[in-house]
Design a protein around this motif. Sequence first.
Motif, short mmCIF file in Angstrom:
data_model
loop_
_atom_site.label_atom_id
_atom_site.label_comp_id
_atom_site.label_asym_id
_atom_site.label_seq_id
_atom_site.Cartn_x
_atom_site.Cartn_y
_atom_site.Cartn_z
N GLN A 232 0.84 -1.21 0.00
CA GLN A 232 0.00 0.00 0.00
C GLN A 232 0.87 1.26 0.00
O GLN A 232 0.56 2.23 -0.68
N GLU A 233 1.94 1.22 0.79
CA GLU A 233 2.86 2.37 0.85
C GLU A 233 3.51 2.60 -0.51
O GLU A 233 3.70 3.75 -0.94
N LYS B 295 4.36 6.41 -4.59
CA LYS B 295 5.12 6.18 -5.82
C LYS B 295 5.63 7.48 -6.46
O LYS B 295 6.63 7.46 -7.16
N ASP B 296 4.96 8.61 -6.21
CA ASP B 296 5.38 9.87 -6.82
C ASP B 296 6.37 10.65 -5.98
O ASP B 296 6.83 11.72 -6.41
N VAL B 297 6.72 10.15 -4.80
CA VAL B 297 7.66 10.87 -3.92
C VAL B 297 9.06 10.36 -4.23
O VAL B 297 9.36 9.19 -4.08
N PRO B 298 9.97 11.28 -4.69
CA PRO B 298 11.32 10.84 -5.03
C PRO B 298 12.13 10.49 -3.76
O PRO B 298 12.03 11.15 -2.74
N GLY B 299 12.86 9.39 -3.83
CA GLY B 299 13.73 8.97 -2.73
C GLY B 299 13.02 8.18 -1.63
O GLY B 299 13.66 7.78 -0.65
N TRP B 300 11.72 7.97 -1.78
CA TRP B 300 10.98 7.22 -0.74
C TRP B 300 11.20 5.72 -0.94
O TRP B 300 11.05 5.20 -2.03
N VAL B 301 11.59 5.05 0.13
CA VAL B 301 11.79 3.60 0.07
C VAL B 301 10.67 2.94 0.86
O VAL B 301 10.60 3.10 2.08
N PRO B 302 9.77 2.21 0.18
CA PRO B 302 8.66 1.58 0.90
C PRO B 302 9.16 0.51 1.87
O PRO B 302 10.07 -0.24 1.57
N GLY B 303 8.56 0.49 3.05
CA GLY B 303 8.89 -0.52 4.05
C GLY B 303 10.09 -0.18 4.90
O GLY B 303 10.43 -0.94 5.81
N GLU B 304 10.75 0.93 4.62
CA GLU B 304 11.91 1.31 5.43
C GLU B 304 11.43 1.78 6.80
O GLU B 304 10.45 2.49 6.91
N ASN C 97 8.97 -4.90 17.71
CA ASN C 97 7.63 -5.43 17.46
C ASN C 97 6.70 -4.28 17.14
O ASN C 97 6.66 -3.29 17.88
N PRO C 98 5.96 -4.41 16.04
CA PRO C 98 5.08 -3.30 15.66
C PRO C 98 3.91 -3.17 16.64
O PRO C 98 3.39 -4.14 17.16
N ARG C 99 3.55 -1.93 16.89
CA ARG C 99 2.38 -1.68 17.73
C ARG C 99 1.15 -1.83 16.86
O ARG C 99 1.21 -1.88 15.64
N ILE C 100 0.01 -1.87 17.50
CA ILE C 100 -1.23 -2.14 16.77
C ILE C 100 -1.50 -1.06 15.72
O ILE C 100 -1.95 -1.34 14.62
N TRP C 101 -1.20 0.19 16.05
CA TRP C 101 -1.47 1.25 15.08
C TRP C 101 -0.44 1.25 13.96
O TRP C 101 -0.69 1.79 12.89
N ASP C 102 0.74 0.63 14.17
CA ASP C 102 1.70 0.50 13.07
C ASP C 102 1.23 -0.52 12.05
O ASP C 102 1.59 -0.44 10.87
N LEU C 103 0.42 -1.48 12.49
CA LEU C 103 -0.04 -2.51 11.57
C LEU C 103 -1.26 -2.07 10.77
O LEU C 103 -1.44 -2.48 9.63
N TYR C 104 -2.10 -1.24 11.35
CA TYR C 104 -3.39 -0.92 10.72
C TYR C 104 -3.54 0.56 10.39
O TYR C 104 -4.63 1.06 10.31
N TYR C 105 -2.44 1.27 10.20
CA TYR C 105 -2.55 2.70 9.96
C TYR C 105 -3.11 3.04 8.58
O TYR C 105 -3.53 4.17 8.35
#
Length: 154
Positions: free
Chosen positions: A103-104, A109-118, A128-136
């Motif tokens: 999704q990220e 996709k239009d933002v230069p230099g953005w690395v998805p999942g970083e 460990n991801p918090r609940i809001w990190d998983l469903y944001y």
Amino acid sequence: DHHRGNKMASSVPYKQDLPPKGGYGPVTFQRKIPRWAKPGFGYKSFVGGFLFSAVGFFGLWVNNRIMRKREILEHDSHLALMPLIIVEQQRRILNRIKYNTEQERVIMKDVPGWVPGESVYNSKHWENPRIWDLYYLDPEADVIKRGTDYIMNV
């Protein structure tokens, strides 16, 4: 005459209450001890109470041994299943992180230099991801619903 107005009272003849002919029977004045209060009853009661308590404590001891075995079995089964539960939880988390990364990638996709999942955290070890990190990326109603499901199923 004090019975002047009552005809019924004046018509009944007066009779003196006398003892029966030959007199009354003998009067018993000797002490009668009930059967349960005879000598030796206290000893028997003590022995009976002791035996009753002994049988009860034996039953309690047997029951405690059975319950302890059940607790050990339940604890062992919990320990045996714990790795599977943890792996299942981690699998769900990784699937959700993969979905969020896709999704990220679409959103940014239009933002230069953005690395998805970083990671946005400045750390080299796994957090460990918090609940809001998983469903944001979900609408807030879904976050609440899935968050409670996630918390309840962990």
